[in-house]
Design an enzyme around this catalytic site. Structure first.
Site, short mmCIF file in Angstrom:
data_model
loop_
_atom_site.label_atom_id
_atom_site.label_comp_id
_atom_site.label_asym_id
_atom_site.label_seq_id
_atom_site.Cartn_x
_atom_site.Cartn_y
_atom_site.Cartn_z
N GLU A 1 39.84 29.36 39.57
CA GLU A 1 38.89 30.65 39.68
C GLU A 1 38.22 30.78 41.07
O GLU A 1 37.49 29.74 41.40
CB GLU A 1 37.90 30.45 38.50
CG GLU A 1 36.73 31.27 38.62
CD GLU A 1 36.97 32.95 38.82
OE1 GLU A 1 38.00 33.48 38.16
OE2 GLU A 1 36.55 33.58 39.82
N THR B 1 35.28 41.39 33.62
CA THR B 1 34.97 41.13 32.10
C THR B 1 33.63 41.34 31.72
O THR B 1 33.16 41.99 30.91
CB THR B 1 35.98 40.50 31.44
OG1 THR B 1 37.29 40.53 32.00
CG2 THR B 1 35.79 40.64 30.02
N GLY C 1 30.52 47.00 29.76
CA GLY C 1 30.02 47.13 28.56
C GLY C 1 30.23 46.52 27.38
O GLY C 1 29.58 46.25 26.32
N ARG D 1 38.02 60.12 31.02
CA ARG D 1 37.31 59.58 32.15
C ARG D 1 37.34 60.30 33.36
O ARG D 1 36.75 60.69 34.42
CB ARG D 1 37.39 58.00 32.50
CG ARG D 1 36.86 57.37 31.22
CD ARG D 1 36.88 55.71 31.39
NE ARG D 1 35.86 54.90 30.19
CZ ARG D 1 35.82 53.72 30.44
NH1 ARG D 1 36.58 53.09 31.16
NH2 ARG D 1 34.82 53.04 29.45
N GLU E 1 44.01 43.30 34.13
CA GLU E 1 44.10 44.41 35.11
C GLU E 1 45.12 44.17 36.09
O GLU E 1 45.38 45.04 36.69
CB GLU E 1 42.67 44.45 35.60
CG GLU E 1 42.38 45.91 36.19
CD GLU E 1 40.93 46.03 36.76
OE1 GLU E 1 40.27 45.35 36.21
OE2 GLU E 1 40.93 47.09 37.45
N LEU F 1 39.13 45.85 27.19
CA LEU F 1 38.82 44.51 26.51
C LEU F 1 40.21 43.93 25.49
O LEU F 1 40.41 43.12 25.50
CB LEU F 1 37.34 44.55 25.96
CG LEU F 1 36.16 44.09 26.51
CD1 LEU F 1 36.40 42.43 26.91
CD2 LEU F 1 35.79 44.83 27.72
P1 ADP Z 1 40.82 40.73 33.67
O1 ADP Z 1 39.84 41.61 32.89
O2 ADP Z 1 41.89 41.32 33.72
O3 ADP Z 1 40.52 39.45 32.73
P2 ADP Z 1 38.75 40.01 35.69
O4 ADP Z 1 38.31 40.93 36.77
O5 ADP Z 1 37.56 39.87 34.49
O6 ADP Z 1 39.96 40.64 35.19
O7 ADP Z 1 39.00 38.69 36.08
C1 ADP Z 1 39.87 38.24 37.08
C2 ADP Z 1 39.11 36.92 37.71
O8 ADP Z 1 39.89 36.41 38.56
C3 ADP Z 1 37.77 37.07 38.39
O9 ADP Z 1 36.94 36.03 37.66
C4 ADP Z 1 38.21 36.82 39.74
O10 ADP Z 1 37.15 36.24 40.63
C5 ADP Z 1 39.34 35.77 39.62
N1 ADP Z 1 40.31 35.66 40.83
C6 ADP Z 1 40.72 36.99 41.54
N2 ADP Z 1 41.51 36.57 42.58
C7 ADP Z 1 41.76 35.10 42.47
C8 ADP Z 1 42.23 34.21 43.20
N3 ADP Z 1 43.18 34.51 44.17
N4 ADP Z 1 42.20 33.04 42.57
C9 ADP Z 1 41.48 32.41 41.60
N5 ADP Z 1 40.80 33.54 41.24
C10 ADP Z 1 40.82 34.86 41.52
#
Ligand code: ADP
Length: 473
Positions: free
Chosen positions: A34, A43, A47, A289, A438, A454
């Site tokens: 992460e 996420t 909401g 939307r 996403e 979600l």
């Molecule tokens: P989803 O709704 O598809 O789960 P999110 O936006 O909630 O997507 O979560 C995507 C996560 O991936 C975020 O916590 C973001 O910080 C992390 N992320 C994005 N790019 C990278 C990367 N290059 N390496 C590690 N984590 C990443």
């Protein structure tokens, strides 16, 4: 540093954590990389509404709802550009996803409501604000199981491919700029989210479809700053097919300063209206939307107000969907509260006579009105309908909050199949690589229904985790 795990997951948002825990439940050990210092991603900023129909249940019957209607609305709500097979999986497995979250300890209120752009009352409302309930549940799993290791502050920047063309690991950069290599014995799951905060990429993508007048830096975003499409770029580098990149979702609900969803006072579609700076309604607030946001682009200063009454916030101490009390927002000058509509209009800076007339007309369609439940001039059919409790905008105090267009969700991305396997441009599986959430494209078409994100991340996160656990090189 170099590590090896059975399954490697990139990104600790909802999709990544669902995949990681599913793989762990299948007996695998898992490493999650992460970028930021904590789990949650976009996420946790949402909401938290999760569309899911428990087919045949009393709740579903009470709202004339079914999985079939959820499929139909999702597919048609995206102008039939989504992959119908994936849409069907999304809706059919949604309720299982809710049950799975409950097994992990997550609370839902049991109430269903219509989230903005959700088109139907089928959103499950978490007991905790925003998306926090999902991550409390994920964290409690991690606290009790040692087979999932989190590597925070670790940014993945390259997928590693073995001599047979299978994805076999990830190269990343750690907190101090050090190189971190994580090898996968089984699969790698990409769950890095979308690209709403990558202005260059979203502008380029919008050129394709021209859904929006502009997506340059003047348009803010609801997203966390790290949501820059890293996974999409990494996947493309190993041959992944990118689809429908130009399908980008905006919301009409951004904070005027930051674009965030914080300060959004609405609770459910039925109980609020949108008015422009002239005090007039301008769109069906129960609609899609994209249609609502395009209509907002036509209004002066691309600005609107959400207006509602005390039915939603009897004392002002109740929380909105983002964990804020109405009174705290009023104190901070981010929302208005008044005992009369005239006073409210004055605070908003809109003509009082117009606002009053707008609301009188709207109330005619609400419970007790002479046009009760009838479609209005904008095509709206979702009205407040609980007598005495939620019966139109007529009980002081009245509330309003200013909102602007904001980039919310990118529906395009990496193409996957029903097993969440990533496909190349010839429609062939790229061995070892799975994706969910996403970062993927092609499920929601041109317009994602509110409350379906979600559902997407839990349903396809679980599928990706199970597929990655099963895969062997
Ligand atoms: P989803 O709704 O598809 O789960 P999110 O936006 O909630 O997507 O979560 C995507 C996560 O991936 C975020 O916590 C973001 O910080 C992390 N992320 C994005 N790019 C990278 C990367 N290059 N390496 C590690 N984590 C990443």
């Amino acid at each position: 540093a170099e590590y090896t795990a059975d399954v490697v997951v990139i990104g600790a948002g909802g999709a990544g954590m669902s995949a990681a825990i599913t793989a762990a439940q299948a007996g695998k050990n898992v490493i999650v990389l992460e970028k930021t210092g904590s789990m949650g991603g976009n996420t946790i900023l949402s909401g938290g509404a999760m569309n899911a129909v428990d087919d045949g249940s009393e709740v579903a019957k009470a709202h004339d709802d079914s999985v079939a209607l959820h499929i139909q609305q999702t597919y048609e709500g995206g102008d039939e550009q989504g992959n119908l097979e994936l849409v069907t999986i999304l809706c059919e497995q949604a309720w299982d996803g809710v049950e799975w979250m409950k097994e992990l300890g997550m609370g839902f209120t049991g109430e269903v409501f219509t989230v903005t752009g959700g088109l139907w009352p089928r959103a499950q409302r978490p007991s905790d604000p925003e998306g926090t309930g999902f991550f409390k549940a994920f964290q409690s799993y991690l606290d009790e199981n040692t087979t999932v290791t989190m590597l925070y502050n670790t940014t993945a920047n390259e997928l590693l491919v073995d001599e047979n063309g299978a994805v076999c690991g990830v190269k990343a950069t750690g907190k101090t700029g050090n190189t971190v290599t994580v090898n996968a014995t089984n699969g790698v799951v990409l769950a890095t989210g979308g690209f709403a905060r990558n202005v260059e990429l979203r502008e380029k993508a919008n050129e394709e479809t021209q859904l929006w007048p502009t997506l340059d830096e003047s348009i803010p975003s609801t997203n966390a700053s790290g949501i820059t499409g890293d996974g999409i770029i990494m996947a493309e580098a190993v041959g992944a097919n990118l689809i429908q990149m130009g399908n980008i979702q905006l919301l009409p609900l951004g904070d005027p300063e930051t674009g965030s969803l914080s300060g959004n006072i609405e609770h459910a579609v039925e109980s609020r209206i949108f008015v422009n700076e002239q005090g007039e309604r301008f769109v069906n607030e129960g609609g899609r939307r994209d249609e609502m946001t395009l209509a907002l682009f036509e209004q002066s200063n691309t600005t609107m107000f959400i207006v509602m009454d005390s039915d939603t916030y009897p004392t002002g101490e109740e929380l909105n969907n983002f964990g804020e009390t109405m009174n705290s927002l009023v104190e901070a000058g981010r929302a208005y509260k008044a005992d009369t509509l005239e006073e409210l209009a004055e605070q908003m800076g809109v003509p009082a006579e117009t606002l009053t007339a707008t609301i009188e007309e709207y109330n005619r369609h609400c419970v007790g009105g002479d046009l009760e439940g009838q479609e209005d001039e904008f095509g709206r059919t979702l009205f407040s309908d609980v007598e005495g409790e939620n019966d139109g905008i007529n009980d002081a105090p009245f509330y309003a909050a200013k909102r602007v267009p904001t980039v919310h969700h990118t529906m395009g991305g990496v193409e996957i199949n029903a097993n969440a396997e990533v496909l190349n441009a010839n429609g062939e599986v790229i061995p070892g690589l799975f994706a969910a959430g996403e970062v993927t494209g092609g499920i929601h078409g041109t317009n994602r229904l509110g409350g379906n994100a979600l559902t997407d991340i839990i349903v396809f996160g679980r599928i990706a985790g199970a597929s990655a656990a099963e895969y062997t090189r």
